[in-house]
Scaffold this motif. Sequence first.
Motif, PDB file in Angstrom:
ATOM      1  N   LEU A   1      -1.860  11.474   9.326  1.00  0.00           N
ATOM      2  CA  LEU A   1      -2.530  12.513   8.534  1.00  0.00           C
ATOM      3  C   LEU A   1      -3.765  11.950   7.835  1.00  0.00           C
ATOM      4  O   LEU A   1      -4.850  12.520   7.913  1.00  0.00           O
ATOM      5  CB  LEU A   1      -1.541  13.089   7.509  1.00  0.00           C
ATOM      6  N   TYR A   2      -3.626  10.803   7.162  1.00  0.00           N
ATOM      7  CA  TYR A   2      -4.810  10.299   6.428  1.00  0.00           C
ATOM      8  C   TYR A   2      -5.870   9.747   7.377  1.00  0.00           C
ATOM      9  O   TYR A   2      -7.066   9.850   7.119  1.00  0.00           O
ATOM     10  CB  TYR A   2      -4.426   9.322   5.301  1.00  0.00           C
ATOM     11  N   GLU A   3      -5.434   9.182   8.521  1.00  0.00           N
ATOM     12  CA  GLU A   3      -6.427   8.690   9.488  1.00  0.00           C
ATOM     13  C   GLU A   3      -7.254   9.837  10.058  1.00  0.00           C
ATOM     14  O   GLU A   3      -8.459   9.713  10.262  1.00  0.00           O
ATOM     15  CB  GLU A   3      -5.730   7.909  10.610  1.00  0.00           C
ATOM     16  N   LYS A   4      -6.574  10.951  10.308  1.00  0.00           N
ATOM     17  CA  LYS A   4      -7.258  12.134  10.838  1.00  0.00           C
ATOM     18  C   LYS A   4      -8.324  12.631   9.860  1.00  0.00           C
ATOM     19  O   LYS A   4      -9.353  13.173  10.242  1.00  0.00           O
ATOM     20  CB  LYS A   4      -6.223  13.235  11.108  1.00  0.00           C
ATOM     21  N   LYS A   5      -8.042  12.438   8.571  1.00  0.00           N
ATOM     22  CA  LYS A   5      -8.982  12.876   7.531  1.00  0.00           C
ATOM     23  C   LYS A   5     -10.083  11.844   7.296  1.00  0.00           C
ATOM     24  O   LYS A   5     -10.985  12.064   6.500  1.00  0.00           O
ATOM     25  CB  LYS A   5      -8.228  13.089   6.207  1.00  0.00           C
ATOM     26  N   GLY A   6      -9.949  10.664   7.924  1.00  0.00           N
ATOM     27  CA  GLY A   6     -10.993   9.648   7.800  1.00  0.00           C
ATOM     28  C   GLY A   6     -10.806   8.680   6.643  1.00  0.00           C
ATOM     29  O   GLY A   6     -11.752   7.999   6.244  1.00  0.00           O
ATOM     30  N   TYR A   7      -9.586   8.621   6.070  1.00  0.00           N
ATOM     31  CA  TYR A   7      -9.348   7.648   4.995  1.00  0.00           C
ATOM     32  C   TYR A   7      -8.839   6.341   5.593  1.00  0.00           C
ATOM     33  O   TYR A   7      -8.188   6.337   6.630  1.00  0.00           O
ATOM     34  CB  TYR A   7      -8.349   8.204   3.973  1.00  0.00           C
ATOM     35  N   LYS A   8      -9.107   5.227   4.869  1.00  0.00           N
ATOM     36  CA  LYS A   8      -8.776   3.932   5.483  1.00  0.00           C
ATOM     37  C   LYS A   8      -7.368   3.436   5.128  1.00  0.00           C
ATOM     38  O   LYS A   8      -6.794   2.628   5.830  1.00  0.00           O
ATOM     39  CB  LYS A   8      -9.840   2.874   5.142  1.00  0.00           C
TER      40      LYS A   8
ATOM     41  N   ASP B   1       0.833  -1.200   0.000  1.00  0.00           N
ATOM     42  CA  ASP B   1       0.000   0.000   0.000  1.00  0.00           C
ATOM     43  C   ASP B   1       0.875   1.260   0.000  1.00  0.00           C
ATOM     44  O   ASP B   1       0.703   2.180  -0.803  1.00  0.00           O
ATOM     45  CB  ASP B   1      -0.874  -0.057   1.270  1.00  0.00           C
ATOM     46  N   TYR B   2       1.853   1.291   0.895  1.00  0.00           N
ATOM     47  CA  TYR B   2       2.744   2.452   1.023  1.00  0.00           C
ATOM     48  C   TYR B   2       3.675   2.548  -0.197  1.00  0.00           C
ATOM     49  O   TYR B   2       3.937   3.631  -0.717  1.00  0.00           O
ATOM     50  CB  TYR B   2       3.555   2.359   2.323  1.00  0.00           C
ATOM     51  N   GLU B   3       4.131   1.396  -0.671  1.00  0.00           N
ATOM     52  CA  GLU B   3       5.029   1.376  -1.832  1.00  0.00           C
ATOM     53  C   GLU B   3       4.344   1.964  -3.070  1.00  0.00           C
ATOM     54  O   GLU B   3       4.921   2.753  -3.805  1.00  0.00           O
ATOM     55  CB  GLU B   3       5.468  -0.075  -2.110  1.00  0.00           C
ATOM     56  N   LYS B   4       3.093   1.574  -3.263  1.00  0.00           N
ATOM     57  CA  LYS B   4       2.310   2.096  -4.399  1.00  0.00           C
ATOM     58  C   LYS B   4       2.129   3.613  -4.253  1.00  0.00           C
ATOM     59  O   LYS B   4       2.226   4.365  -5.221  1.00  0.00           O
ATOM     60  CB  LYS B   4       0.931   1.391  -4.408  1.00  0.00           C
TER      61      LYS B   4
ATOM     62  N   MET C   1       8.434   8.842   8.185  1.00  0.00           N
ATOM     63  CA  MET C   1       7.572   9.404   7.153  1.00  0.00           C
ATOM     64  C   MET C   1       6.224   8.676   7.117  1.00  0.00           C
ATOM     65  O   MET C   1       5.171   9.285   7.029  1.00  0.00           O
ATOM     66  CB  MET C   1       8.267   9.315   5.792  1.00  0.00           C
ATOM     67  N   LYS C   2       6.282   7.340   7.211  1.00  0.00           N
ATOM     68  CA  LYS C   2       5.057   6.556   7.146  1.00  0.00           C
ATOM     69  C   LYS C   2       4.143   6.880   8.333  1.00  0.00           C
ATOM     70  O   LYS C   2       2.928   7.036   8.175  1.00  0.00           O
ATOM     71  CB  LYS C   2       5.425   5.070   7.129  1.00  0.00           C
ATOM     72  N   ARG C   3       4.753   7.002   9.507  1.00  0.00           N
ATOM     73  CA  ARG C   3       3.980   7.337  10.712  1.00  0.00           C
ATOM     74  C   ARG C   3       3.310   8.707  10.560  1.00  0.00           C
ATOM     75  O   ARG C   3       2.126   8.883  10.851  1.00  0.00           O
ATOM     76  CB  ARG C   3       4.912   7.315  11.930  1.00  0.00           C
ATOM     77  N   ARG C   4       4.085   9.656  10.076  1.00  0.00           N
ATOM     78  CA  ARG C   4       3.566  11.023   9.904  1.00  0.00           C
ATOM     79  C   ARG C   4       2.394  11.038   8.934  1.00  0.00           C
ATOM     80  O   ARG C   4       1.368  11.670   9.180  1.00  0.00           O
ATOM     81  CB  ARG C   4       4.701  11.914   9.393  1.00  0.00           C
ATOM     82  N   LEU C   5       2.538  10.331   7.806  1.00  0.00           N
ATOM     83  CA  LEU C   5       1.494  10.355   6.772  1.00  0.00           C
ATOM     84  C   LEU C   5       0.285   9.503   7.147  1.00  0.00           C
ATOM     85  O   LEU C   5      -0.842   9.841   6.809  1.00  0.00           O
ATOM     86  CB  LEU C   5       2.079   9.905   5.427  1.00  0.00           C
TER      87      LEU C   5
END
Length: 257
Positions: free
Chosen positions: A35-42, A4-7, A28-32
Amino acid sequence: MSQDYEKFIQNIKKKTGIDLSLYKEAQMKRRLTSLYEKKGYKDFEEYYQHMTSNQMLFDEFLDRMTINVSEFYRNGKRWEVLQEKIIPKLLGQNKKLKVWSAACSTGEEPYTIAMVLSNFMPLSSISIHASDLDENAIARAKNGTYPERSLQEVPAEMKNKYFTKDGMFYKVDDAIKKTVTFKQENLLADSFEQNYDLIVCRNVLIYFTEEAKDTLYKKFSDALRPGGILFVGSTEQIFNPSSYNFETEDTFFYRKQ
């Protein structure tokens, strides 16, 4: 690395030219992810799809990725060394200095360099190139308005001379702003100008992998004239300076041989 992260990394590189694999993965992965969890993305895929159709979301991603933490005269003692030891020596070799603030974030660093140089020459003689990956950061830098906490280490005489209080904020004097030219630049992908007397790149390299750091030190070395100085952040000592054609001039200052 998860698929998922690689893509996500591949997509971002295609879209922006920014290679996230050159940054330390865990950080970087933790930071991002946060960020996306806060926005409600899975997951990263859903996040990327929404990002491509929403400029604000995309700008926020760039902001988070480029970690804009900055203040004037950060680690004040190092700026004293620059002023008292490094600049006089450089001016002994060259009356007009070619200076670059690399990964300048929201502008505190290049404006600090201008203030330090103002002790040696009129502002009209100062010209600083400043660059960052993040267009939002550059826009804020050009605006030149800062919260009080950014000014904690500014010497009193500089604060009185070059800042105006504006409500809860401080504005940098236009004469200081005129000394700096800002440009968007990707340190890892773009080619650099040559013959710099001084390159300042602080508190950025800690986010890069060892390979990326190695590439950057080589590029910085090539961009400096012989005798030129690289000034790095207080957690960024170069442990094998000679392999980049550097010798240690002072703590966190490296002279090109």
